[in-house]
Design a protein around this motif. Structure first.
Motif, PDB file in Angstrom:
ATOM      1  N   VAL A 150       0.877  -1.135  -0.032  1.00 21.93           N
ATOM      2  CA  VAL A 150      -0.017  -0.049   0.007  1.00 21.93           C
ATOM      3  C   VAL A 150       1.086   1.349   0.107  1.00 21.93           C
ATOM      4  O   VAL A 150       1.796   1.477   1.081  1.00 21.93           O
ATOM      5  N   ASP A 151       0.738   2.092  -1.032  1.00 20.87           N
ATOM      6  CA  ASP A 151       1.430   3.259  -1.082  1.00 20.87           C
ATOM      7  C   ASP A 151       0.573   4.262  -0.464  1.00 20.87           C
ATOM      8  O   ASP A 151      -0.467   4.695  -1.211  1.00 20.87           O
ATOM      9  N   LEU A 152       1.125   4.980   0.538  1.00 22.79           N
ATOM     10  CA  LEU A 152       0.396   6.083   0.901  1.00 22.79           C
ATOM     11  C   LEU A 152       1.209   7.655   0.645  1.00 22.79           C
ATOM     12  O   LEU A 152       2.490   7.447   0.907  1.00 22.79           O
ATOM     13  N   PRO A 153       0.200   8.400   0.566  1.00 24.82           N
ATOM     14  CA  PRO A 153       1.050  10.005   0.351  1.00 24.82           C
ATOM     15  C   PRO A 153       1.812  10.251   1.536  1.00 24.82           C
ATOM     16  O   PRO A 153       1.223  10.006   2.614  1.00 24.82           O
ATOM     17  N   PHE A 199      -0.316  11.797   4.360  1.00 27.48           N
ATOM     18  CA  PHE A 199      -1.414  11.058   5.019  1.00 27.48           C
ATOM     19  C   PHE A 199      -1.208  11.150   6.487  1.00 27.48           C
ATOM     20  O   PHE A 199      -0.067  10.544   6.996  1.00 27.48           O
ATOM     21  N   THR A 200      -2.312  11.477   7.296  1.00 32.79           N
ATOM     22  CA  THR A 200      -2.562  11.130   8.826  1.00 32.79           C
ATOM     23  C   THR A 200      -3.705  10.580   9.077  1.00 32.79           C
ATOM     24  O   THR A 200      -4.538  10.887   8.298  1.00 32.79           O
TER      25      THR A 200
END
Length: 58
Positions: free
Chosen positions: A37-40, A43-44
């Protein structure tokens, strides 16, 4: 009559065993790939405050 019933039973046994063997082969060959999973970077996670629901006594 009993010979006919035993023959049906043997055929049924072969069918069930064939299905079992095929399902075991499919389970062995099924290899799940890991999911990445690639999160920016911005992202919080945000916590939500939940209040308890009050049900009136009737």
């Amino acid at each position: 009559m009993s010979r006919n019933v035993s023959r049906k039973t043997i055929i049924e046994l072969f069918i069930y065993s064939f299905i079992l063997v095929i399902s075991i082969i499919m389970l062995i060959q099924n290899k799940q790939e890991s999911l990445s999973v690639d999160l920016p970077p911005d992202f919080t996670l945000q916590e939500e405050k939940q209040s308890d629901a009050i049900v009136p006594n009737e």
